[in-house]
Design a protein around this motif. Structure first.
Motif, PDB file in Angstrom:
ATOM      1  N   VAL A 198       0.835  -1.198   0.000  1.00 55.45           N
ATOM      2  CA  VAL A 198       0.000   0.000   0.000  1.00 55.45           C
ATOM      3  C   VAL A 198       0.872   1.250   0.000  1.00 55.45           C
ATOM      4  O   VAL A 198       0.650   2.193  -0.783  1.00 55.45           O
ATOM      5  N   SER A 199       1.884   1.278   0.856  1.00 55.12           N
ATOM      6  CA  SER A 199       2.774   2.442   0.941  1.00 55.12           C
ATOM      7  C   SER A 199       3.514   2.676  -0.368  1.00 55.12           C
ATOM      8  O   SER A 199       3.705   3.822  -0.801  1.00 55.12           O
ATOM      9  N   GLU A 200       3.933   1.595  -1.000  1.00 50.56           N
ATOM     10  CA  GLU A 200       4.663   1.708  -2.264  1.00 50.56           C
ATOM     11  C   GLU A 200       3.796   2.354  -3.340  1.00 50.56           C
ATOM     12  O   GLU A 200       4.237   3.257  -4.048  1.00 50.56           O
ATOM     13  N   LEU A 201       2.545   1.910  -3.449  1.00 51.03           N
ATOM     14  CA  LEU A 201       1.673   2.494  -4.467  1.00 51.03           C
ATOM     15  C   LEU A 201       1.380   3.953  -4.154  1.00 51.03           C
ATOM     16  O   LEU A 201       1.349   4.800  -5.066  1.00 51.03           O
ATOM     17  N   LEU A 202       1.180   4.287  -2.888  1.00 49.15           N
ATOM     18  CA  LEU A 202       0.930   5.681  -2.517  1.00 49.15           C
ATOM     19  C   LEU A 202       2.129   6.558  -2.854  1.00 49.15           C
ATOM     20  O   LEU A 202       1.976   7.675  -3.385  1.00 49.15           O
TER      21      LEU A 202
ATOM     22  N   TYR B 270       9.293   0.347   6.766  1.00 48.89           N
ATOM     23  CA  TYR B 270       9.369   1.371   5.727  1.00 48.89           C
ATOM     24  C   TYR B 270      10.771   1.472   5.135  1.00 48.89           C
ATOM     25  O   TYR B 270      10.935   1.825   3.961  1.00 48.89           O
ATOM     26  N   GLU B 271      11.771   1.176   5.918  1.00 49.92           N
ATOM     27  CA  GLU B 271      13.142   1.209   5.394  1.00 49.92           C
ATOM     28  C   GLU B 271      13.305   0.246   4.218  1.00 49.92           C
ATOM     29  O   GLU B 271      14.052   0.525   3.274  1.00 49.92           O
ATOM     30  N   ARG B 272      12.602  -0.868   4.266  1.00 49.45           N
ATOM     31  CA  ARG B 272      12.686  -1.842   3.175  1.00 49.45           C
ATOM     32  C   ARG B 272      12.015  -1.329   1.909  1.00 49.45           C
ATOM     33  O   ARG B 272      12.185  -1.911   0.836  1.00 49.45           O
ATOM     34  N   SER B 273      11.235  -0.251   2.042  1.00 51.69           N
ATOM     35  CA  SER B 273      10.579   0.352   0.876  1.00 51.69           C
ATOM     36  C   SER B 273      11.292   1.615   0.409  1.00 51.69           C
ATOM     37  O   SER B 273      10.720   2.398  -0.356  1.00 51.69           O
TER      38      SER B 273
END
Length: 274
Positions: free
Chosen positions: A227-231, A256-259
């Motif tokens: 979800v965070s990646e698409l946002l 989040y660090e992994r993203s």
């Protein structure tokens, strides 16, 4: 990561703009701006006015008193690195403070999250938008009502029982904001329906990923990261020069660090003790 004053200034400008996008009533109170009730029916917060560095406990007491008069929550938010004196003043006033890792997206080359869920932007013109937004809201409420990253028993049955229709004015605002490009929601769906959600709010100087939540029963499956990646990609596709977020905890920050997000400071969120 070396943090420039320009990055922190851009984040401050964005934090100042988001409530204005939401139609919040704005009132000055000493060194603060109080962002009251917005058009969607939810209140915002008080923040130190841009450029403010000197704040004391009497200033905090005064802004809290005015928030009570306005009938909005006694809430103050700020970036510690920008207004460091405020932390002691807020604590002396009796508010509880969450120190949330403030992170910016520094890399777009992180591997995409591995998930079998369908992750999509919510379309305000979809015939099912009202129904899906109500379900999304139930997921968010259950996720934030059961904080952490551990898998838990609360799942689709509890979500379905918690679904209530969205207030007409709030739904209209969310749809209008999505069309205007300053607030966008995302959902992740499996064969159990919507199990994760999040949003991004956009301003000229930056975009903030907010409200990422997963049903406890669906955690540890990469849904929040997806979800965070698409946002984040949506914000970047809209031309946002900066994507940032506040992590709930150090544990969540590591996700989040992994993203591709890195910590640059601390976002402070102060509220009355529970």
């Amino acid at each position: 990561m070396t943090v420039s004053t320009g990055t922190l200034a851009a984040i401050e400008q964005a934090y100042d703009q988001f409530p204005r996008n939401g139609g919040a009533l704005v009132e000055s109170a000493g060194p603060f701006e109080i962002f009251g009730m917005g058009r969607a029916g939810w209140p915002y917060y008080a923040r130190p006015r841009i450029g403010t560095t000197l704040v004391n406990v009497m200033d905090v007491d005064a802004v809290r008193a005015r928030q009570r008069e306005l009938g909005v929550p006694e809430a103050v938010e700020w970036v510690h690195e920008t207004t460091p004196a405020l932390l002691d003043a807020v604590r002396a006033s009796g508010l509880e403070v969450l120190l949330a890792p403030l992170m910016v997206r520094a890399s777009t080359t992180a591997p995409p999250p591995l998930t079998d869920a369908r992750v999509r932007l919510m379309d305000p013109d979809d015939p099912d938008f009202a129904r899906d937004f109500a379900v999304r809201s139930a997921v968010a409420n259950l996720g934030f009502g059961n904080l952490g990253t551990a898998v838990g028993p609360i799942g689709p049955a509890e979500r379905d029982a918690a679904v209530t229709p969205t207030a007409e004015g709030q739904l209209a605002f969310v749809a209008e904001a999505a069309r205007a490009g300053f607030l966008q929601h995302v959902v992740a769906e499996t064969d159990e329906g919507i199990v994760a959600t999040g949003a991004v709010q956009l301003a000229p100087t930056g975009a903030e990923v907010v409200g990422v939540a997963t049903l406890p029963s669906a955690r540890r499956r990469g849904l929040g990261a997806a979800v965070s990646e698409l946002l984040a990609r949506y914000a970047q596709d809209q031309g946002s020069p900066l994507v940032f977020l506040s992590a709930e905890s150090e544990t969540v920050a590591r996700v989040y660090e992994r993203s591709g997000f890195v910590r640059i400071g601390t976002a402070c969120i102060a509220e009355t003790p529970s």
